[in-house]
Design a protein around this motif. Structure first.
Motif, PDB file in Angstrom:
ATOM      1  N   ALA A  49       0.830  -1.207   0.000  1.00  0.00           N
ATOM      2  CA  ALA A  49       0.000   0.000   0.000  1.00  0.00           C
ATOM      3  C   ALA A  49       0.863   1.255   0.000  1.00  0.00           C
ATOM      4  O   ALA A  49       0.505   2.269  -0.599  1.00  0.00           O
ATOM      5  N   LYS A  50       2.015   1.168   0.635  1.00  0.00           N
ATOM      6  CA  LYS A  50       2.883   2.328   0.757  1.00  0.00           C
ATOM      7  C   LYS A  50       3.860   2.464  -0.412  1.00  0.00           C
ATOM      8  O   LYS A  50       4.148   3.578  -0.849  1.00  0.00           O
ATOM      9  N   TYR A  51       4.389   1.331  -0.914  1.00  0.00           N
ATOM     10  CA  TYR A  51       5.507   1.401  -1.849  1.00  0.00           C
ATOM     11  C   TYR A  51       5.305   0.711  -3.202  1.00  0.00           C
ATOM     12  O   TYR A  51       6.021   1.019  -4.146  1.00  0.00           O
ATOM     13  N   ASP A  52       4.436  -0.258  -3.291  1.00  0.00           N
ATOM     14  CA  ASP A  52       4.297  -1.033  -4.534  1.00  0.00           C
ATOM     15  C   ASP A  52       2.837  -1.450  -4.687  1.00  0.00           C
ATOM     16  O   ASP A  52       2.495  -2.618  -4.577  1.00  0.00           O
ATOM     17  N   PHE A  53       1.988  -0.492  -4.936  1.00  0.00           N
ATOM     18  CA  PHE A  53       0.539  -0.663  -4.836  1.00  0.00           C
ATOM     19  C   PHE A  53      -0.101  -1.281  -6.076  1.00  0.00           C
ATOM     20  O   PHE A  53      -1.181  -0.884  -6.503  1.00  0.00           O
ATOM     21  N   GLN A  54       0.564  -2.285  -6.609  1.00  0.00           N
ATOM     22  CA  GLN A  54      -0.055  -3.061  -7.674  1.00  0.00           C
ATOM     23  C   GLN A  54      -1.138  -3.950  -7.059  1.00  0.00           C
ATOM     24  O   GLN A  54      -0.949  -4.489  -5.960  1.00  0.00           O
ATOM     25  N   PRO A  55      -2.261  -4.107  -7.728  1.00  0.00           N
ATOM     26  CA  PRO A  55      -3.409  -4.800  -7.129  1.00  0.00           C
ATOM     27  C   PRO A  55      -3.129  -6.209  -6.614  1.00  0.00           C
ATOM     28  O   PRO A  55      -3.667  -6.606  -5.582  1.00  0.00           O
ATOM     29  N   PHE A  56      -2.253  -6.970  -7.294  1.00  0.00           N
ATOM     30  CA  PHE A  56      -1.984  -8.343  -6.850  1.00  0.00           C
ATOM     31  C   PHE A  56      -1.172  -8.408  -5.558  1.00  0.00           C
ATOM     32  O   PHE A  56      -1.013  -9.479  -4.982  1.00  0.00           O
ATOM     33  N   HIS A  57      -0.669  -7.269  -5.090  1.00  0.00           N
ATOM     34  CA  HIS A  57      -0.010  -7.201  -3.779  1.00  0.00           C
ATOM     35  C   HIS A  57      -0.993  -6.787  -2.687  1.00  0.00           C
ATOM     36  O   HIS A  57      -0.656  -6.857  -1.498  1.00  0.00           O
ATOM     37  N   LEU A  58      -2.152  -6.320  -3.075  1.00  0.00           N
ATOM     38  CA  LEU A  58      -3.087  -5.703  -2.120  1.00  0.00           C
ATOM     39  C   LEU A  58      -4.326  -6.529  -1.814  1.00  0.00           C
ATOM     40  O   LEU A  58      -4.907  -6.369  -0.739  1.00  0.00           O
ATOM     41  N   SER A  59      -4.765  -7.385  -2.737  1.00  0.00           N
ATOM     42  CA  SER A  59      -5.996  -8.141  -2.467  1.00  0.00           C
ATOM     43  C   SER A  59      -5.989  -9.484  -3.181  1.00  0.00           C
ATOM     44  O   SER A  59      -5.499  -9.606  -4.312  1.00  0.00           O
ATOM     45  N   ASP A  60      -6.572 -10.470  -2.519  1.00  0.00           N
ATOM     46  CA  ASP A  60      -6.712 -11.794  -3.126  1.00  0.00           C
ATOM     47  C   ASP A  60      -7.624 -11.743  -4.343  1.00  0.00           C
ATOM     48  O   ASP A  60      -7.402 -12.452  -5.323  1.00  0.00           O
ATOM     49  N   GLU A  61      -8.638 -10.890  -4.282  1.00  0.00           N
ATOM     50  CA  GLU A  61      -9.582 -10.789  -5.398  1.00  0.00           C
ATOM     51  C   GLU A  61      -8.866 -10.294  -6.663  1.00  0.00           C
ATOM     52  O   GLU A  61      -9.035 -10.862  -7.742  1.00  0.00           O
ATOM     53  N   ALA A  62      -8.076  -9.242  -6.521  1.00  0.00           N
ATOM     54  CA  ALA A  62      -7.334  -8.725  -7.670  1.00  0.00           C
ATOM     55  C   ALA A  62      -6.282  -9.734  -8.129  1.00  0.00           C
ATOM     56  O   ALA A  62      -6.099  -9.943  -9.334  1.00  0.00           O
ATOM     57  N   ALA A  63      -5.602 -10.364  -7.195  1.00  0.00           N
ATOM     58  CA  ALA A  63      -4.579 -11.346  -7.553  1.00  0.00           C
ATOM     59  C   ALA A  63      -5.180 -12.566  -8.230  1.00  0.00           C
ATOM     60  O   ALA A  63      -4.552 -13.173  -9.102  1.00  0.00           O
ATOM     61  N   ALA A  64      -6.418 -12.918  -7.867  1.00  0.00           N
ATOM     62  CA  ALA A  64      -7.089 -14.070  -8.473  1.00  0.00           C
ATOM     63  C   ALA A  64      -7.296 -13.872  -9.970  1.00  0.00           C
ATOM     64  O   ALA A  64      -7.428 -14.855 -10.724  1.00  0.00           O
ATOM     65  N   GLU A  65      -7.324 -12.634 -10.415  1.00  0.00           N
ATOM     66  CA  GLU A  65      -7.512 -12.337 -11.837  1.00  0.00           C
ATOM     67  C   GLU A  65      -6.192 -12.347 -12.610  1.00  0.00           C
ATOM     68  O   GLU A  65      -6.174 -12.036 -13.800  1.00  0.00           O
ATOM     69  N   THR A  66      -5.094 -12.686 -11.929  1.00  0.00           N
ATOM     70  CA  THR A  66      -3.780 -12.748 -12.563  1.00  0.00           C
ATOM     71  C   THR A  66      -3.246 -14.179 -12.515  1.00  0.00           C
ATOM     72  O   THR A  66      -3.858 -15.066 -11.908  1.00  0.00           O
ATOM     73  N   HIS A  67      -2.108 -14.385 -13.104  1.00  0.00           N
ATOM     74  CA  HIS A  67      -1.457 -15.696 -13.054  1.00  0.00           C
ATOM     75  C   HIS A  67      -0.979 -16.060 -11.649  1.00  0.00           C
ATOM     76  O   HIS A  67      -0.664 -17.213 -11.389  1.00  0.00           O
ATOM     77  N   PHE A  68      -0.955 -15.089 -10.728  1.00  0.00           N
ATOM     78  CA  PHE A  68      -0.530 -15.382  -9.353  1.00  0.00           C
ATOM     79  C   PHE A  68      -1.592 -16.147  -8.579  1.00  0.00           C
ATOM     80  O   PHE A  68      -1.271 -16.947  -7.710  1.00  0.00           O
ATOM     81  N   GLY A  69      -2.858 -15.857  -8.830  1.00  0.00           N
ATOM     82  CA  GLY A  69      -3.943 -16.582  -8.188  1.00  0.00           C
ATOM     83  C   GLY A  69      -4.322 -16.098  -6.804  1.00  0.00           C
ATOM     84  O   GLY A  69      -5.468 -16.175  -6.413  1.00  0.00           O
ATOM     85  N   SER A  70      -3.355 -15.624  -6.068  1.00  0.00           N
ATOM     86  CA  SER A  70      -3.605 -15.067  -4.730  1.00  0.00           C
ATOM     87  C   SER A  70      -2.543 -14.018  -4.443  1.00  0.00           C
ATOM     88  O   SER A  70      -1.526 -13.939  -5.143  1.00  0.00           O
TER      89      SER A  70
END
Length: 155
Positions: free
Chosen positions: A33-54
């Motif tokens: 949230a402070k330094y690298d606010f890409q969505p897949f670092h901030l929420s499981d929901e956003a990460a679920a939409e990427t190849h990371f999954g969580s």
């Protein structure tokens, strides 16, 4: 703490292990949230939409965790007296995602030393660092380049 280690004491092939450290979910989110606010670092929901999954830790957070583990161990061995900081990192690679609740550990092996020609009070040290998760899978590799104080001479 051990006796101080200076540049002259550091030999090719010397190695040290450090860690373990378990990755905290709240710290992952707080750092992101402070330094690298890409969505897949901030929420499981956003990460679920990427190849990371969580949710995954920022690679920069992973480097900060490395520093915490490495310095904690090195201070036990008298390294702080000689440390003059870093001047760079070669070959930094994030190999696998680091996730909340992963337990990290690492190794560092000295691969090169050179006395400074212009600054006789210091030398340059390169080490090969590897971080692993709890499954012994490598998650990060790099070659930090640091400066180390030479042994003080009697006046």
């Amino acid at each position: 703490m051990s006796e101080a280690i200076y540049f002259e004491d550091i030999k090719l092939g010397d190695s040290i292990s450090f860690g373990p450290l378990t990755v905290d979910r709240e710290e992952v989110i707080e750092f992101a949230a402070k330094y690298d606010f890409q969505p897949f670092h901030l929420s499981d929901e956003a990460a679920a939409e990427t190849h990371f999954g969580s949710i995954i830790a920022s690679g920069w957070h992973t480097l900060a965790l490395y520093m915490k583990m490495f310095l904690t161990e090195m201070q036990k061995h008298g390294w702080q007296e000689a440390s003059l900081g870093g001047i760079g990192i070669d070959e930094l690679r994030w190999l696998r995602p680091v996730r909340p609740d992963d337990t990290l550990r690492g190794t560092a092996e000295i691969i090169e030393t050179s006395a400074s020609r212009s600054r006789p009070e210091m030398g340059i040290v390169k080490s090969k660092v590897m971080l692993f998760n709890q499954h012994d899978e490598p998650v990060l590799t790099m070659i930090p380049i640091t400066m180390a104080r030479t042994r003080p001479t009697a006046a």
